[in-house]
Design a protein around this motif. Sequence first.
Motif, PDB file in Angstrom:
ATOM      1  N   ALA A  90       0.818  -1.216   0.000  1.00  0.00           N
ATOM      2  CA  ALA A  90       0.000   0.000   0.000  1.00  0.00           C
ATOM      3  C   ALA A  90       0.849   1.263   0.000  1.00  0.00           C
ATOM      4  O   ALA A  90       0.347   2.350  -0.310  1.00  0.00           O
ATOM      5  N   ASP A  91       2.115   1.138   0.341  1.00  0.00           N
ATOM      6  CA  ASP A  91       3.017   2.288   0.371  1.00  0.00           C
ATOM      7  C   ASP A  91       3.640   2.469  -1.010  1.00  0.00           C
ATOM      8  O   ASP A  91       4.460   1.654  -1.441  1.00  0.00           O
ATOM      9  N   ASN A  92       3.252   3.527  -1.711  1.00  0.00           N
ATOM     10  CA  ASN A  92       3.739   3.737  -3.074  1.00  0.00           C
ATOM     11  C   ASN A  92       5.256   3.827  -3.148  1.00  0.00           C
ATOM     12  O   ASN A  92       5.892   3.269  -4.047  1.00  0.00           O
ATOM     13  N   GLY A  93       5.860   4.556  -2.192  1.00  0.00           N
ATOM     14  CA  GLY A  93       7.306   4.710  -2.213  1.00  0.00           C
ATOM     15  C   GLY A  93       8.028   3.394  -2.016  1.00  0.00           C
ATOM     16  O   GLY A  93       8.981   3.074  -2.738  1.00  0.00           O
ATOM     17  N   ALA A  94       7.582   2.601  -1.051  1.00  0.00           N
ATOM     18  CA  ALA A  94       8.216   1.313  -0.791  1.00  0.00           C
ATOM     19  C   ALA A  94       8.049   0.372  -1.980  1.00  0.00           C
ATOM     20  O   ALA A  94       8.985  -0.338  -2.370  1.00  0.00           O
ATOM     21  N   THR A  95       6.846   0.360  -2.568  1.00  0.00           N
ATOM     22  CA  THR A  95       6.595  -0.505  -3.726  1.00  0.00           C
ATOM     23  C   THR A  95       7.498  -0.130  -4.892  1.00  0.00           C
ATOM     24  O   THR A  95       8.099  -0.996  -5.555  1.00  0.00           O
ATOM     25  N   ARG A  96       7.606   1.164  -5.159  1.00  0.00           N
ATOM     26  CA  ARG A  96       8.464   1.624  -6.253  1.00  0.00           C
ATOM     27  C   ARG A  96       9.911   1.220  -6.010  1.00  0.00           C
ATOM     28  O   ARG A  96      10.604   0.751  -6.914  1.00  0.00           O
TER      29      ARG A  96
END
Length: 331
Positions: A90-96
């Motif tokens: 759910a965390d965009n930064g972590a996923t990226r």
Amino acid sequence: MNTDMAPARPALRDVGALLRHADEQARLAAAMPVLVRQRLAPDGAAALREDDLSLTGGFVDAIARHLVDALCPSTDGVDTSTIAQAIVLADNGATRMLYARAIEARLCRNAPLVGLAMAELPPRVEAQVGDAQDELAEAAMALIIAQSRFIGNAQGFTIELSELPPESVSALVQRMLAWLQERQGADPIALRTAADTLLAAFDERRGRPHRLMRFCHLYALPRTGDDWSLGENGPSLVFAMLARASGLPVEHVVDMVRDPDLARFAVLLRACDIAVNAASGLLEGVALIASSRLDTIPSANALAAIGQDDAARIVAGWRNLMPASMLGPVW
């Protein structure tokens, strides 16, 4: 890897079209976390490599395990690992970042294609490890160890928490705390103590991303066109060098190699004012390890036709559109 003989590339493509296309790809890349989630949580369709997605899934699981082990060792039969995985995704930064790390690991595995015998031991870094125990030698040794650990972990579909920046780790911990307290009724003092222990033990300076930027800072890269050699530096150090030169986050630089024609990467090279011959060699090397067709990427003439000022303006625009939380320190 496509080994068919590729037709010669056009000597020059319309520069204005190339710049517009690169800018369009940069804006589309903002949706990358959503595309990754769609594929990792099935039911979605996007043109993403299955091997990169598979490794990203392993990285997500590894970060989730770090959270579970530190914050909820006793779960009373509740599957907290699934919740932790959802929190990470759910965390965009972590996923990226995790998806970029997966791409980076694949490129490191392909590094022998550009003459790098061992991805964890780039000649440029190895040359700095001598008998003298100066700061640069210590930084080089620390980087070699960190890079070796990253590549070894990736082979086992795992990753260290220190691959994420402290703000991402703090955000993930806070979301996990909130879920455990609200849904599980966990003791708030015990939760806070566990979270503080985890965060206190987290040291960004010991992580590989910091060690890459630290080496770049001490070695004052780049110096000349030859210093951009992919075979001398390896993919990870080249990406760190480009991030430092452009002000873009490393994960955004890595993401550029997803483009079949490497248009964004070509614009970035010109924005960093890299000599055309060196930029062309670097572009071809990246295409080789990324399995892109050489006939689709900009030629040396096309690179030369891109004005450095125009490229720098476009890259500055990409940087300006990023939230401040994504623009960390340069070393």
